[in-house]
Design an enzyme around this catalytic site. Structure first.
Site, PDB file in Angstrom:
ATOM      1  N   CYS A  79       0.808  -1.228   0.000  1.00 18.39           N
ATOM      2  CA  CYS A  79       0.000   0.000   0.000  1.00 18.39           C
ATOM      3  C   CYS A  79       0.838   1.273   0.000  1.00 18.39           C
ATOM      4  O   CYS A  79       0.551   2.203  -0.750  1.00 18.39           O
ATOM      5  CB  CYS A  79      -0.985  -0.004   1.164  1.00 18.39           C
ATOM      6  SG  CYS A  79      -0.226   0.040   2.810  1.00 18.39           S
ATOM      7  N   HIS A 131      -2.281   1.183   7.076  1.00 15.53           N
ATOM      8  CA  HIS A 131      -2.696   1.126   5.668  1.00 15.53           C
ATOM      9  C   HIS A 131      -2.901   2.541   5.133  1.00 15.53           C
ATOM     10  O   HIS A 131      -3.314   3.442   5.867  1.00 15.53           O
ATOM     11  CB  HIS A 131      -3.992   0.326   5.543  1.00 15.53           C
ATOM     12  CG  HIS A 131      -4.356  -0.024   4.131  1.00 15.53           C
ATOM     13  ND1 HIS A 131      -3.571  -0.835   3.335  1.00 15.53           N
ATOM     14  CD2 HIS A 131      -5.421   0.340   3.371  1.00 15.53           C
ATOM     15  CE1 HIS A 131      -4.157  -0.964   2.142  1.00 15.53           C
ATOM     16  NE2 HIS A 131      -5.274  -0.259   2.147  1.00 15.53           N
ATOM     17  N   HIS A 143      -5.955   1.673  -3.621  1.00 15.42           N
ATOM     18  CA  HIS A 143      -4.975   1.172  -2.651  1.00 15.42           C
ATOM     19  C   HIS A 143      -4.545  -0.233  -3.046  1.00 15.42           C
ATOM     20  O   HIS A 143      -5.172  -0.871  -3.892  1.00 15.42           O
ATOM     21  CB  HIS A 143      -5.567   1.168  -1.238  1.00 15.42           C
ATOM     22  CG  HIS A 143      -6.767   0.282  -1.090  1.00 15.42           C
ATOM     23  ND1 HIS A 143      -6.786  -0.821  -0.273  1.00 15.42           N
ATOM     24  CD2 HIS A 143      -7.998   0.324  -1.661  1.00 15.42           C
ATOM     25  CE1 HIS A 143      -7.973  -1.412  -0.343  1.00 15.42           C
ATOM     26  NE2 HIS A 143      -8.724  -0.732  -1.180  1.00 15.42           N
TER      27      HIS A 143
END
Length: 193
Positions: A79, A131, A143
């Site tokens: 990510c 994240h 993402h």
């Protein structure tokens, strides 16, 4: 008399149809408009929200890339490396190399003030940021998901609502490099393709 009214009505309808066809042809022949329309459908973002065609093109090219922790290529990416790749290629800006470092160098943005290109951060089953994604508009963000690779998700989904932490807009210095990366010249030259 009825025949004249019928002919006049048919001519009027014909003119309206021709006018509409010309308007559609003008819109369709504009490449930027076609791109915005296409990415709007693919990403699930309203056409008027697709202001940065380069951003949507870049995300589109990476959709489906598998997830790989520490990866930074189309063979696999995580990510934070994905958000880094977006910023280097779309905004010509280097940002941090992990989600916590990236968050440390943004100006926090309220969810309702997010704009395409802003970063969105999550604390997934953790007290720290785990994240990061890139906001696209209309509650959508791109993402690298650990389960499905690079994808577009919706901040309104229960899972993402639950773990959403904050949004942010990178603070950029004069050299277009985030502050935390100054002095890491060797790291700033990595190739993400």
């Amino acid at each position: 008399m009825k025949t004249k009214k019928l002919v006049a009505a048919m001519l009027f309808i014909g003119l309206c149809l021709v006018s509409q066809a010309q308007t559609n042809q003008t819109k369709s022949s504009d490449p930027d408009n076609l791109a915005k329309e296409y990415f709007s459908q693919i990403m699930g973002v309203a056409k008027d929200a697709t202001t940065n065609t380069k951003l949507y093109q870049f995300v589109y090219e990476w959709l489906g890339t598998p997830y790989r922790l520490g990866g930074d290529s189309k063979h696999g990416i995580d990510c934070s490396k994905f958000s880094l790749a977006v910023y280097e290629n779309v905004f010509n800006t280097t940002i941090g190399y992990n989600s916590r470092n990236q968050y440390a160098n943004v100006t926090p943005i309220e969810k309702e003030d997010l704009k395409a290109g802003d970063l969105v951060f999550f604390k997934i089953r953790s007290k720290s940021i785990t994240h990061v994604g890139v906001y696209l508009g209309d509650d959508r963000f791109a993402h690298a998901s650990s389960s499905k690779g690079v994808m577009v998700s919706n901040l309104s989904e229960a899972y993402w609502r639950r773990y959403y932490y904050n949004g942010g807009r990178p603070k950029v210095d004069h050299e277009r490099v985030m502050m935390a990366n100054i002095g890491n010249d060797d790291d700033n030259n990595s190739n993400l393709n």
